[in-house]
Every structure is written in structure tokens, then in C-alpha cells.
Design a protein around this motif. Sequence first.
Motif, mmCIF file in Angstrom:
data_model
loop_
_atom_site.group_PDB
_atom_site.id
_atom_site.type_symbol
_atom_site.label_atom_id
_atom_site.label_comp_id
_atom_site.label_asym_id
_atom_site.label_seq_id
_atom_site.Cartn_x
_atom_site.Cartn_y
_atom_site.Cartn_z
ATOM 1 N N SER A 1 0.819 -1.213 0.000
ATOM 2 C CA SER A 1 0.000 0.000 0.000
ATOM 3 C C SER A 1 0.852 1.261 0.000
ATOM 4 O O SER A 1 0.443 2.286 -0.530
ATOM 5 C CB SER A 1 -0.954 0.010 1.198
ATOM 6 N N ALA A 2 2.042 1.214 0.570
ATOM 7 C CA ALA A 2 2.905 2.399 0.635
ATOM 8 C C ALA A 2 3.808 2.520 -0.593
ATOM 9 O O ALA A 2 4.364 3.584 -0.836
ATOM 10 C CB ALA A 2 3.760 2.356 1.892
ATOM 11 N N ARG A 3 3.943 1.463 -1.357
ATOM 12 C CA ARG A 3 4.902 1.452 -2.459
ATOM 13 C C ARG A 3 4.741 2.627 -3.439
ATOM 14 O O ARG A 3 5.738 3.239 -3.813
ATOM 15 C CB ARG A 3 4.820 0.115 -3.205
ATOM 16 N N PRO A 4 3.521 3.000 -3.860
ATOM 17 C CA PRO A 4 3.433 4.144 -4.784
ATOM 18 C C PRO A 4 3.983 5.436 -4.186
ATOM 19 O O PRO A 4 4.578 6.248 -4.901
ATOM 20 C CB PRO A 4 1.928 4.271 -5.052
ATOM 21 N N ARG A 5 3.824 5.630 -2.888
ATOM 22 C CA ARG A 5 4.317 6.854 -2.259
ATOM 23 C C ARG A 5 5.814 6.784 -1.981
ATOM 24 O O ARG A 5 6.432 7.797 -1.690
ATOM 25 C CB ARG A 5 3.540 7.129 -0.971
ATOM 26 N N MET A 6 6.411 5.621 -2.073
ATOM 27 C CA MET A 6 7.847 5.478 -1.839
ATOM 28 C C MET A 6 8.650 6.209 -2.920
ATOM 29 O O MET A 6 9.788 6.601 -2.693
ATOM 30 C CB MET A 6 8.246 4.001 -1.785
ATOM 31 N N ILE A 7 8.054 6.419 -4.075
ATOM 32 C CA ILE A 7 8.736 7.163 -5.143
ATOM 33 C C ILE A 7 9.074 8.563 -4.642
ATOM 34 O O ILE A 7 10.170 9.070 -4.877
ATOM 35 C CB ILE A 7 7.853 7.224 -6.409
ATOM 36 N N THR A 8 8.152 9.179 -3.942
ATOM 37 C CA THR A 8 8.375 10.514 -3.385
ATOM 38 C C THR A 8 9.511 10.478 -2.376
ATOM 39 O O THR A 8 10.354 11.376 -2.330
ATOM 40 C CB THR A 8 7.087 11.029 -2.707
ATOM 41 N N LEU A 9 9.554 9.440 -1.575
ATOM 42 C CA LEU A 9 10.612 9.296 -0.581
ATOM 43 C C LEU A 9 11.969 9.142 -1.261
ATOM 44 O O LEU A 9 12.966 9.698 -0.799
ATOM 45 C CB LEU A 9 10.303 8.102 0.328
ATOM 46 N N GLU A 10 12.018 8.422 -2.363
ATOM 47 C CA GLU A 10 13.275 8.265 -3.107
ATOM 48 C C GLU A 10 13.758 9.617 -3.638
ATOM 49 O O GLU A 10 14.945 9.927 -3.581
ATOM 50 C CB GLU A 10 13.115 7.266 -4.255
ATOM 51 N N LEU A 11 12.830 10.433 -4.139
ATOM 52 C CA LEU A 11 13.202 11.772 -4.596
ATOM 53 C C LEU A 11 13.731 12.596 -3.423
ATOM 54 O O LEU A 11 14.741 13.291 -3.541
ATOM 55 C CB LEU A 11 12.011 12.477 -5.258
ATOM 56 N N GLY A 12 13.063 12.513 -2.286
ATOM 57 C CA GLY A 12 13.519 13.229 -1.098
ATOM 58 C C GLY A 12 14.916 12.820 -0.689
ATOM 59 O O GLY A 12 15.756 13.661 -0.343
#
Length: 188
Positions: free
Chosen positions: A147-158
Motif C-alpha cells: 500500500s505504501a509502495r506508490p508513495r515510496m517514489i516521493t521518498l526516493e526523490l527526497g
Amino acid sequence: MSEIRLSTTSYVVLGMIALRGPSTPYDLKRAVGHSVGYFWHFPHAQLYSEPERLAELGLLELSAEQGGRRRKTYTLTPSGQAALRDWLASPTNEHFQMRDIAELKLFFNEVGDPADVTNLAHEQIKQHQQRITVYEDMVDRFGDSRSARPRMITLELGLEMEHAALRFWSALADGQLDRLRAARRPSS
């Protein structure tokens, strides 16, 4: 829909409720503080006023407790879902905004003491290292969650941005900005 003016905060509210489900303004404040608040700062008081405005526009549905704390809970309406999807599908032509006090101080550094730049660099190194630790802990906690995987992209950018800032401030502190510039140049 074209006459309704929505701000980025409007979309934060719609998006949070789309992800979380029915939410009170307090729920929104907490959710933002643990997610988009790391990269999108705005006055949290807006999380109390904006849902009410969006309900008046028909984008959220309001359910209010009659007694007790009289808590207000907001739910996304089909119109709210459509507005959010339209916003997500539209291109973003704006360059990212950075409001970094350290960069502002660096810009005016010639007015101050040269030692201030070194002190600023060392403080920024600590802050970026701490933020990298926070983000890496989030990756460890949520990285395998579907469930969190799609939002992990944002974390990678951060993480990429924090590492870039750390490289810059470290090079500045070590007097190695020329090395950093040379590393950015394409090799011939």
C-alpha cells in the motif's frame, strides 16, 4: 468545475482524504505531518478551514457530531474525486520551489563573517544527515508494504535531494566546491 478555484492546499486535503478515507481536520494535520509535510510546507491552520470550503463547493461531504466534541469528519464526494483526478492528470509546468533559509544566508554571506559560512555548512551537514536517517528509517519501515509502495517514489526523490544537499554542504565545508563542479561536468 472550471469556475471553482482550488489551491495546492485544496488538493492536499482532497488527496489525503482519498488516501486515508473519512478524516477530521486533526486527522489531516497528523497525516500531513507524517507525509507531505516533509516537502510541502504550509500553515496547518489551513487544514481546518480548507475542508469546510471544499464541503461548501460539493467536493467533500461533512458529517458533524451533534454532541460531545462536535467533531467534523469529511469524506470525498464523486466531484471531489473527479477534481483530484483531473489535477493529477494535468501537466505541471512549474519548477519546484525551494524555500531554504540556509541558502538565503549563503547568498548574503559576504555581508557577514567568513566563519559564519563554515558554521552554516557544518550545521547543514548535521541537518541533512538527520533527515537522511529519518527517510531511510521510513524506507525500512514501509518499503515492503504494497500500500505504501506508490508513495515510496516521493521518498526516493527526497533522499536524492537530501544526498545532493549533503554533498554540496560537505564540499563547501571542506573547501572542495571546485571538485564538486568538476564532478558535474560531462567527460569529453
